[in-house]
Design a protein around this motif. Structure first.
Motif, short mmCIF file in Angstrom:
data_model
loop_
_atom_site.label_atom_id
_atom_site.label_comp_id
_atom_site.label_asym_id
_atom_site.label_seq_id
_atom_site.Cartn_x
_atom_site.Cartn_y
_atom_site.Cartn_z
N THR A 2 0.84 -1.19 0.00
CA THR A 2 0.00 0.00 0.00
C THR A 2 0.87 1.23 0.00
O THR A 2 2.03 1.21 0.37
CB THR A 2 -0.94 0.02 1.22
OG1 THR A 2 -0.15 0.02 2.41
CG2 THR A 2 -1.86 -1.18 1.21
N GLN A 6 -1.08 4.51 -4.54
CA GLN A 6 -1.79 3.31 -4.94
C GLN A 6 -3.22 3.35 -4.44
O GLN A 6 -3.47 3.27 -3.25
CB GLN A 6 -1.06 2.07 -4.38
CG GLN A 6 -1.60 0.74 -4.87
CD GLN A 6 -1.12 0.42 -6.27
OE1 GLN A 6 -0.19 1.04 -6.77
NE2 GLN A 6 -1.75 -0.53 -6.90
N GLU A 11 -5.14 -1.40 -6.43
CA GLU A 11 -4.32 -2.43 -5.78
C GLU A 11 -5.00 -3.78 -5.81
O GLU A 11 -4.37 -4.81 -6.05
CB GLU A 11 -4.00 -2.02 -4.34
CG GLU A 11 -3.08 -2.99 -3.62
CD GLU A 11 -2.83 -2.58 -2.19
OE1 GLU A 11 -2.05 -3.28 -1.51
OE2 GLU A 11 -3.40 -1.57 -1.76
#
Length: 236
Positions: A2, A6, A11
């Motif tokens: 993370t 992002q 993700e």
């Protein structure tokens, strides 16, 4: 993995694509993830097809991970690995890849290490580690163990069938080892570890090995494992 760059949805989509690619190649269980930064400067391949990206990786979630651009990701699995960069996912299988490594010393945690691997599609991906890339020792050791575990039994089986294996200038059979025209039966061969994790063989009173050309030898650590098995101190 993370980070501020992002988006959670992106993700999730990336993870789904990575999992799908790993599943198609039957890579097994995911073991570790590393965040990375991709460098657009092209790199030259030791041989074969071109290298698409030069990647630097840190352990995902580590203290320095926040300072790395989240545009590359390395996932290690039981039987291989995936490298996601710039929308593409490269898959590497331990049982078929060729690994070329260059390093100033045998310790990738203390000095720059470049690891070039052949992907399942025939292209090459470069992974780079060093003192500023805190996870290098971890991912390099896992790759080395995985490839050795996958390829050593096949190499030993080939020797049992009477085949001859070649690593650069060094060649091996079940009964003997040689370098060019010089050779000796295994009980008379001495060996020692050398720079870049390769080995030198003592044949006829002279040391022979890849030396500065070790980076051009694929899977030099498999050669090391074979010598440890077949040499005078090995299990044979």
């Amino acid at each position: 993995m993370t980070g501020p760059a992002q988006h959670p949805h992106n993700e999730e989509l990336l993870l789904a694509r990575i999992s799908a690619a790993a599943g198609r190649e039957h890579l097994g269980k995911r073991l570790a993830t590393y965040a990375g930064a991709a460098h657009t400067a092209p790199a030259k391949s030791p041989r074969g097809r071109g290298i698409r990206s030069l990647l630097s990786f840190l352990r995902s979630g580590g203290p320095s991970a926040a300072h790395v651009r989240d545009d590359a990701r390395l996932d290690l699995y039981a039987y291989g690995m995936t490298v996601a960069v710039k929308g593409r996912i490269h898959v590497v299988r331990y049982d078929t890849t060729s690994v070329f490594r260059t390093s100033a010393t045998d310790d990738p945690a203390r000095a720059g290490t470049t690891c070039t691997l052949t992907g399942a599609d025939g292209e090459r991906v470069v992974l780079r580690g060093g003192p500023e890339h805190g996870g290098a020792a971890e991912w390099w050791s896992e790759i080395e163990r995985g490839v050795t575990r996958a390829q050593l039994p096949r190499a030993l089986a080939a020797l049992d069938k009477g085949e001859r294996l070649t690593f650069g200038d060094i060649w091996l059979t079940r009964e003997k080892a040689g370098c060019g025209e010089k050779w000796a039966p295994w009980p008379q061969v001495r060996h020692r570890r050398t720079r870049e994790g390769a080995v030198e063989l003592g044949i006829g009173g002279t040391w022979h090995g890849p030396g500065s050309g070790a980076s051009g030898i694929p899977n030099a650590f498999v050669l090391r494992a074979l010598v440890e098995r077949l040499g005078p101190d090995g299990a044979r």
